[in-house]
Design a protein around this motif. Sequence first.
Motif, short mmCIF file in Angstrom:
data_model
loop_
_atom_site.label_atom_id
_atom_site.label_comp_id
_atom_site.label_asym_id
_atom_site.label_seq_id
_atom_site.Cartn_x
_atom_site.Cartn_y
_atom_site.Cartn_z
N ILE A 119 28.55 48.63 3.90
CA ILE A 119 27.60 49.11 2.89
C ILE A 119 26.30 48.33 2.99
CG2 ILE A 119 27.21 49.44 0.41
CD1 ILE A 119 30.24 49.58 0.06
N TYR A 120 26.43 47.03 3.14
CA TYR A 120 25.28 46.12 3.24
C TYR A 120 24.34 46.52 4.37
CZ TYR A 120 23.26 41.33 3.25
OH TYR A 120 22.44 40.23 3.20
N ARG A 121 24.91 46.82 5.54
CA ARG A 121 24.09 47.21 6.69
C ARG A 121 23.42 48.56 6.47
NH1 ARG A 121 28.66 45.27 9.38
NH2 ARG A 121 29.43 47.40 9.67
N SER A 122 24.07 49.42 5.70
CA SER A 122 23.54 50.77 5.48
C SER A 122 22.35 50.80 4.54
CB SER A 122 24.64 51.68 4.91
OG SER A 122 25.75 51.73 5.79
N ALA A 123 22.14 49.72 3.78
CA ALA A 123 21.15 49.77 2.70
C ALA A 123 20.14 48.62 2.74
CB ALA A 123 21.88 49.76 1.35
N THR A 124 20.11 47.87 3.85
CA THR A 124 19.21 46.71 3.91
C THR A 124 18.51 46.64 5.26
OG1 THR A 124 20.96 45.25 4.75
CG2 THR A 124 20.69 45.36 2.35
N VAL A 125 17.53 45.74 5.33
CA VAL A 125 16.95 45.33 6.60
C VAL A 125 17.48 43.93 6.86
CG1 VAL A 125 14.84 44.77 7.86
CG2 VAL A 125 14.87 46.70 6.26
N LEU A 126 18.26 43.77 7.91
CA LEU A 126 18.90 42.49 8.19
C LEU A 126 17.94 41.54 8.91
CD1 LEU A 126 22.40 43.72 9.42
CD2 LEU A 126 21.77 42.92 7.14
N VAL A 127 18.00 40.26 8.53
CA VAL A 127 17.17 39.26 9.20
C VAL A 127 18.01 38.03 9.51
CG1 VAL A 127 16.36 38.26 7.01
CG2 VAL A 127 15.02 37.90 9.08
N ASP A 128 17.86 37.54 10.72
CA ASP A 128 18.48 36.29 11.14
C ASP A 128 17.35 35.36 11.56
OD1 ASP A 128 19.86 34.19 12.20
OD2 ASP A 128 21.14 35.38 13.53
N ARG A 129 16.97 34.45 10.67
CA ARG A 129 15.80 33.60 10.91
C ARG A 129 16.02 32.61 12.06
NH1 ARG A 129 15.49 34.24 5.20
NH2 ARG A 129 13.51 35.17 4.59
N ARG A 130 17.27 32.45 12.49
CA ARG A 130 17.56 31.53 13.59
C ARG A 130 17.36 32.19 14.95
NH1 ARG A 130 23.54 30.37 11.67
NH2 ARG A 130 23.35 32.65 11.72
N ASP A 131 17.23 33.51 14.97
CA ASP A 131 17.12 34.26 16.22
C ASP A 131 15.77 34.97 16.26
OD1 ASP A 131 17.32 36.54 18.07
OD2 ASP A 131 19.44 35.96 18.25
N ALA A 132 14.90 34.56 17.17
CA ALA A 132 13.54 35.11 17.24
C ALA A 132 13.55 36.61 17.52
CB ALA A 132 12.74 34.38 18.31
N GLU A 133 14.46 37.06 18.37
CA GLU A 133 14.51 38.48 18.73
C GLU A 133 14.92 39.33 17.52
OE1 GLU A 133 16.79 41.46 21.89
OE2 GLU A 133 16.80 39.28 22.22
N ILE A 139 11.15 42.72 11.40
CA ILE A 139 9.76 42.98 11.04
C ILE A 139 9.37 44.41 11.43
CG2 ILE A 139 7.36 42.35 11.51
CD1 ILE A 139 8.37 39.44 11.85
N GLU A 140 9.77 44.81 12.63
CA GLU A 140 9.47 46.18 13.07
C GLU A 140 10.18 47.21 12.20
OE1 GLU A 140 7.27 47.26 15.30
OE2 GLU A 140 6.68 45.16 15.35
N GLU A 141 11.40 46.88 11.78
CA GLU A 141 12.15 47.80 10.92
C GLU A 141 11.48 47.93 9.56
OE1 GLU A 141 16.83 48.72 9.80
OE2 GLU A 141 16.28 46.86 10.81
N MET A 142 10.96 46.84 9.02
CA MET A 142 10.24 46.91 7.75
C MET A 142 8.98 47.76 7.89
SD MET A 142 10.59 43.21 5.83
CE MET A 142 10.13 42.19 7.22
N ARG A 143 8.26 47.59 8.98
CA ARG A 143 7.06 48.42 9.22
C ARG A 143 7.44 49.90 9.29
NH1 ARG A 143 5.44 44.51 13.52
NH2 ARG A 143 3.92 43.08 12.62
N TYR A 144 8.58 50.17 9.92
CA TYR A 144 9.05 51.56 10.03
C TYR A 144 9.30 52.16 8.65
CZ TYR A 144 12.33 55.42 10.70
OH TYR A 144 12.97 56.64 10.63
#
Length: 256
Positions: A119-133, A139-144
């Motif tokens: 459910i979490y993945r279906s309704a959020t933009v996931l971020v892992d601040r430890r992984d640059a990629e 960020i691109e997903e938020m822009r989308y």
Amino acid sequence: MKTLMRPLQWLYCVYALLLFVIIMFAAIPFVVVASFFGKIKGGNFVYKVCRAWGYLWYFFIGVRHKTIYDAPHNSASQYVFVANHISYMDIPPILMAITQPVRVLAKYELAKVPVFGFIYRSATVLVDRRDAERRAKSIEEMRYFLSKHVSIFIFPEGTFNETGAPLKDFYDGAFRIAIETETNIKPLLFIDTVERLSYKNIFSLTPGPSRVVFMNEVSVKGMTMEDLPALKQKVHEIMTAGLRRYRKYHLQTEEV
């Protein structure tokens, strides 16, 4: 008296957790169906399902949501929403207070939790601040989403505020994307969530009010990246002043 009340507190917390899980499993079929309708339509429907889940859970555990408009709010507009972060109970008020389509920038780690992670993945933009990629991908997903007239919600403090001050320092992310996409910022205040559930103890959950305050939007029209520090400071000052008005304990804490 505290010793006598502690077992009741634990029982209440276990009851609330079990109820949370039961409603979550009831929501799963709706989320599965929504997943076939894409990131926008499907995701928007998942948010509606989660909002119903939140209201139902609040009703049965005795938490009373209330939205306060410190300034007018246009529910048809698109924003970069920001709010203070002080409790695990900060998530349900997002779903209840924000009625327009929105996606929350959320921690990658929680996506690994069985069932809830789906459910979490279906309704959020996931971020892992430890992984640059992965960070760049979020960020691109938020822009989308912003390009599709879906608002974004970000906790600019990044993690729980454990300082005793109204707010921690803000990260740049929310303000950077607001300027880049020319999307105004809408600050929110979560007033009571730390009383409902302390970040220090998951067995501290209590019934009671849960207020969300909508502050005046902050325009980013005509701003460039050179304006980012001033914008960040302005929003920080607005939210700090609001928290001092609604939560007197901050003043008491800072004076000690």
